[in-house]
Design a protein around this motif. Structure first.
Motif, PDB file in Angstrom:
ATOM      1  N   VAL A  69       0.870  -1.178   0.000  1.00 52.89           N
ATOM      2  CA  VAL A  69       0.000   0.000   0.000  1.00 52.89           C
ATOM      3  C   VAL A  69       0.905   1.225   0.000  1.00 52.89           C
ATOM      4  O   VAL A  69       1.723   1.412   0.901  1.00 52.89           O
ATOM      5  CB  VAL A  69      -0.934   0.019   1.219  1.00 52.89           C
ATOM      6  N   LEU A  70       0.760   2.027  -1.034  1.00 52.78           N
ATOM      7  CA  LEU A  70       1.587   3.220  -1.192  1.00 52.78           C
ATOM      8  C   LEU A  70       0.967   4.399  -0.444  1.00 52.78           C
ATOM      9  O   LEU A  70      -0.258   4.434  -0.246  1.00 52.78           O
ATOM     10  CB  LEU A  70       1.708   3.566  -2.678  1.00 52.78           C
ATOM     11  N   PRO A  71       1.763   5.395  -0.076  1.00 53.28           N
ATOM     12  CA  PRO A  71       1.207   6.586   0.581  1.00 53.28           C
ATOM     13  C   PRO A  71       0.393   7.469  -0.367  1.00 53.28           C
ATOM     14  O   PRO A  71      -0.405   8.287   0.073  1.00 53.28           O
ATOM     15  CB  PRO A  71       2.431   7.328   1.109  1.00 53.28           C
ATOM     16  N   SER A  72       0.596   7.273  -1.681  1.00 60.20           N
ATOM     17  CA  SER A  72      -0.181   8.027  -2.678  1.00 60.20           C
ATOM     18  C   SER A  72      -0.187   7.230  -3.979  1.00 60.20           C
ATOM     19  O   SER A  72       0.555   6.266  -4.125  1.00 60.20           O
ATOM     20  CB  SER A  72       0.428   9.413  -2.925  1.00 60.20           C
ATOM     21  N   ALA A  73      -1.014   7.639  -4.921  1.00 57.35           N
ATOM     22  CA  ALA A  73      -1.090   6.978  -6.225  1.00 57.35           C
ATOM     23  C   ALA A  73      -0.156   7.640  -7.238  1.00 57.35           C
ATOM     24  O   ALA A  73      -0.388   7.576  -8.438  1.00 57.35           O
ATOM     25  CB  ALA A  73      -2.535   7.001  -6.729  1.00 57.35           C
ATOM     26  N   ASP A  74       0.914   8.252  -6.758  1.00 55.63           N
ATOM     27  CA  ASP A  74       1.893   8.921  -7.611  1.00 55.63           C
ATOM     28  C   ASP A  74       2.482   7.918  -8.610  1.00 55.63           C
ATOM     29  O   ASP A  74       3.027   6.888  -8.197  1.00 55.63           O
ATOM     30  CB  ASP A  74       2.992   9.518  -6.733  1.00 55.63           C
ATOM     31  N   PRO A  75       2.396   8.183  -9.913  1.00 54.28           N
ATOM     32  CA  PRO A  75       2.917   7.243 -10.913  1.00 54.28           C
ATOM     33  C   PRO A  75       4.409   6.928 -10.750  1.00 54.28           C
ATOM     34  O   PRO A  75       4.829   5.796 -10.991  1.00 54.28           O
ATOM     35  CB  PRO A  75       2.647   7.946 -12.245  1.00 54.28           C
ATOM     36  N   ALA A  76       5.215   7.882 -10.310  1.00 53.66           N
ATOM     37  CA  ALA A  76       6.642   7.631 -10.114  1.00 53.66           C
ATOM     38  C   ALA A  76       6.851   6.646  -8.964  1.00 53.66           C
ATOM     39  O   ALA A  76       7.708   5.756  -9.037  1.00 53.66           O
ATOM     40  CB  ALA A  76       7.390   8.932  -9.848  1.00 53.66           C
ATOM     41  N   LEU A  77       6.066   6.774  -7.913  1.00 53.14           N
ATOM     42  CA  LEU A  77       6.166   5.861  -6.778  1.00 53.14           C
ATOM     43  C   LEU A  77       5.637   4.471  -7.167  1.00 53.14           C
ATOM     44  O   LEU A  77       6.219   3.450  -6.773  1.00 53.14           O
ATOM     45  CB  LEU A  77       5.407   6.414  -5.574  1.00 53.14           C
ATOM     46  N   GLN A  78       4.569   4.426  -7.946  1.00 54.95           N
ATOM     47  CA  GLN A  78       4.066   3.140  -8.446  1.00 54.95           C
ATOM     48  C   GLN A  78       5.164   2.426  -9.245  1.00 54.95           C
ATOM     49  O   GLN A  78       5.416   1.242  -9.060  1.00 54.95           O
ATOM     50  CB  GLN A  78       2.844   3.336  -9.339  1.00 54.95           C
ATOM     51  N   ARG A  79       5.818   3.171 -10.146  1.00 56.50           N
ATOM     52  CA  ARG A  79       6.877   2.583 -10.976  1.00 56.50           C
ATOM     53  C   ARG A  79       8.039   2.086 -10.121  1.00 56.50           C
ATOM     54  O   ARG A  79       8.594   1.009 -10.343  1.00 56.50           O
ATOM     55  CB  ARG A  79       7.373   3.637 -11.983  1.00 56.50           C
TER      56      ARG A  79
ATOM     57  N   HIS B  14       7.260 -17.432 -11.750  1.00 59.63           N
ATOM     58  CA  HIS B  14       6.393 -16.841 -12.766  1.00 59.63           C
ATOM     59  C   HIS B  14       5.552 -15.816 -12.017  1.00 59.63           C
ATOM     60  O   HIS B  14       4.897 -16.163 -11.029  1.00 59.63           O
ATOM     61  CB  HIS B  14       5.513 -17.911 -13.397  1.00 59.63           C
ATOM     62  N   ALA B  15       5.603 -14.564 -12.452  1.00 57.40           N
ATOM     63  CA  ALA B  15       4.938 -13.509 -11.686  1.00 57.40           C
ATOM     64  C   ALA B  15       4.307 -12.463 -12.586  1.00 57.40           C
ATOM     65  O   ALA B  15       4.753 -12.227 -13.712  1.00 57.40           O
ATOM     66  CB  ALA B  15       5.942 -12.835 -10.755  1.00 57.40           C
ATOM     67  N   ARG B  16       3.269 -11.859 -12.053  1.00 54.08           N
ATOM     68  CA  ARG B  16       2.623 -10.702 -12.671  1.00 54.08           C
ATOM     69  C   ARG B  16       2.649  -9.560 -11.663  1.00 54.08           C
ATOM     70  O   ARG B  16       2.592  -9.789 -10.453  1.00 54.08           O
ATOM     71  CB  ARG B  16       1.185 -11.020 -13.075  1.00 54.08           C
ATOM     72  N   PHE B  17       2.696  -8.344 -12.193  1.00 54.70           N
ATOM     73  CA  PHE B  17       2.798  -7.146 -11.365  1.00 54.70           C
ATOM     74  C   PHE B  17       1.839  -6.097 -11.913  1.00 54.70           C
ATOM     75  O   PHE B  17       1.706  -5.948 -13.126  1.00 54.70           O
ATOM     76  CB  PHE B  17       4.220  -6.579 -11.415  1.00 54.70           C
ATOM     77  N   VAL B  18       1.225  -5.354 -11.006  1.00 54.80           N
ATOM     78  CA  VAL B  18       0.328  -4.293 -11.450  1.00 54.80           C
ATOM     79  C   VAL B  18       0.197  -3.239 -10.348  1.00 54.80           C
ATOM     80  O   VAL B  18       0.213  -3.562  -9.158  1.00 54.80           O
ATOM     81  CB  VAL B  18      -1.067  -4.858 -11.849  1.00 54.80           C
ATOM     82  N   ALA B  19       0.092  -1.992 -10.768  1.00 53.75           N
ATOM     83  CA  ALA B  19      -0.214  -0.894  -9.855  1.00 53.75           C
ATOM     84  C   ALA B  19      -1.645  -0.467 -10.146  1.00 53.75           C
ATOM     85  O   ALA B  19      -2.051  -0.356 -11.312  1.00 53.75           O
ATOM     86  CB  ALA B  19       0.739   0.277 -10.081  1.00 53.75           C
ATOM     87  N   HIS B  20      -2.403  -0.252  -9.081  1.00 52.90           N
ATOM     88  CA  HIS B  20      -3.802   0.155  -9.219  1.00 52.90           C
ATOM     89  C   HIS B  20      -4.116   1.092  -8.065  1.00 52.90           C
ATOM     90  O   HIS B  20      -4.233   0.665  -6.919  1.00 52.90           O
ATOM     91  CB  HIS B  20      -4.709  -1.083  -9.206  1.00 52.90           C
ATOM     92  N   GLY B  21      -4.197   2.378  -8.360  1.00 56.85           N
ATOM     93  CA  GLY B  21      -4.424   3.364  -7.313  1.00 56.85           C
ATOM     94  C   GLY B  21      -3.252   3.388  -6.348  1.00 56.85           C
ATOM     95  O   GLY B  21      -2.104   3.503  -6.758  1.00 56.85           O
ATOM     96  N   MET B  22      -3.551   3.237  -5.066  1.00 52.91           N
ATOM     97  CA  MET B  22      -2.511   3.273  -4.033  1.00 52.91           C
ATOM     98  C   MET B  22      -1.979   1.882  -3.686  1.00 52.91           C
ATOM     99  O   MET B  22      -1.303   1.711  -2.675  1.00 52.91           O
ATOM    100  CB  MET B  22      -3.052   3.970  -2.780  1.00 52.91           C
ATOM    101  N   HIS B  23      -2.268   0.885  -4.533  1.00 53.51           N
ATOM    102  CA  HIS B  23      -1.787  -0.473  -4.295  1.00 53.51           C
ATOM    103  C   HIS B  23      -0.873  -0.930  -5.434  1.00 53.51           C
ATOM    104  O   HIS B  23      -1.131  -0.620  -6.595  1.00 53.51           O
ATOM    105  CB  HIS B  23      -2.954  -1.458  -4.199  1.00 53.51           C
ATOM    106  N   VAL B  24       0.144  -1.692  -5.082  1.00 59.09           N
ATOM    107  CA  VAL B  24       0.980  -2.373  -6.063  1.00 59.09           C
ATOM    108  C   VAL B  24       0.938  -3.853  -5.698  1.00 59.09           C
ATOM    109  O   VAL B  24       1.082  -4.214  -4.524  1.00 59.09           O
ATOM    110  CB  VAL B  24       2.429  -1.842  -6.056  1.00 59.09           C
ATOM    111  N   TYR B  25       0.712  -4.689  -6.702  1.00 60.56           N
ATOM    112  CA  TYR B  25       0.512  -6.122  -6.478  1.00 60.56           C
ATOM    113  C   TYR B  25       1.583  -6.946  -7.181  1.00 60.56           C
ATOM    114  O   TYR B  25       2.012  -6.617  -8.280  1.00 60.56           O
ATOM    115  CB  TYR B  25      -0.850  -6.561  -7.026  1.00 60.56           C
ATOM    116  N   GLN B  26       1.921  -8.046  -6.524  1.00 52.34           N
ATOM    117  CA  GLN B  26       2.811  -9.059  -7.081  1.00 52.34           C
ATOM    118  C   GLN B  26       2.070 -10.385  -6.934  1.00 52.34           C
ATOM    119  O   GLN B  26       1.716 -10.784  -5.825  1.00 52.34           O
ATOM    120  CB  GLN B  26       4.102  -9.080  -6.270  1.00 52.34           C
ATOM    121  N   VAL B  27       1.800 -11.041  -8.042  1.00 45.77           N
ATOM    122  CA  VAL B  27       1.093 -12.316  -8.055  1.00 45.77           C
ATOM    123  C   VAL B  27       2.084 -13.328  -8.612  1.00 45.77           C
ATOM    124  O   VAL B  27       2.511 -13.195  -9.758  1.00 45.77           O
ATOM    125  CB  VAL B  27      -0.174 -12.231  -8.939  1.00 45.77           C
TER     126      VAL B  27
END
Length: 180
Positions: free
Chosen positions: A80-90, A144-157
């Motif tokens: 869980v990120l502190p904000s949905a800032d695209p640079a922080l998501q990346r 084998h993994a997938r990654f995605v940022a969605h709002g204030m969350h970043v996921y690793q599956v």
């Protein structure tokens, strides 16, 4: 420090898999994680844990849900990120991809993929598969993994295993992951 935290988390997941290696088959069940905003089908009853990590100089928490079946660990990690800032998501996506690849002494090479939303539609994510030596015994591992940022969350599956599970099991796991 970051590499150790992520490495320790993956090693813990692999160790849990070794302890439950006698699980004879897949017992799929749908898990709704309302706190982290996703649903997924896991092959066994999940276990939860949490680790403190540092991303872009900021302390954060990574929550994991893992399930083991047939010598494979199926895991969903959420930061869980502190904000949905695209640079922080990346930065978080890069951190997760590099950390997983480093666990098997490989270079992360991700390609684009689509991640489903529970309400319909998709968002852009990435996918990678790395193979190498990992763990205390330097065993052969496939991740084998997938990654995605969605709002204030970043996921690793991810699926971590000594050999890849049957494709229909991998497909069921990855295709069942949906974001709220």
């Amino acid at each position: 420090m970051r590499a150790r935290s992520l490495s320790a988390m993956v090693c813990a997941c692999v160790a849990c898999g070794a302890l439950i290696a006698c699980t004879p088959s897949y017992d799929w069940r749908t898990i709704m994680n309302n706190d982290d905003g996703y649903e997924v089908t896991l092959p066994a009853k999940p276990h939860a844990e949490e680790r403190k990590i540092q991303i872009a100089g900021q302390p954060m928490t990574m929550r994991m849900q893992t399930a083991e079946a047939n010598d494979a660990v199926f895991a969903i990690g959420t930061v869980v990120l502190p904000s949905a800032d695209p640079a922080l998501q990346r930065a978080a996506l890069d951190f997760l991809q590099q950390g997983l690849a480093r666990n098997v002494n490989a270079q992360p090479v991700a390609r684009a993929t689509q991640i489903d939303l529970a309400v319909g539609g998709r968002v852009l994510g990435s996918e990678m598969e790395v193979k190498g030596q990992g763990g205390n015994q330097r065993e052969s591992r496939t991740i084998h993994a997938r990654f995605v940022a969605h709002g204030m969350h970043v996921y690793q599956v991810a699926i971590v295993s000594d050999k890849a599970p049957p494709s229909e099991q991998s497909d069921q796991f990855f295709s069942s992951f949906k974001l709220f």
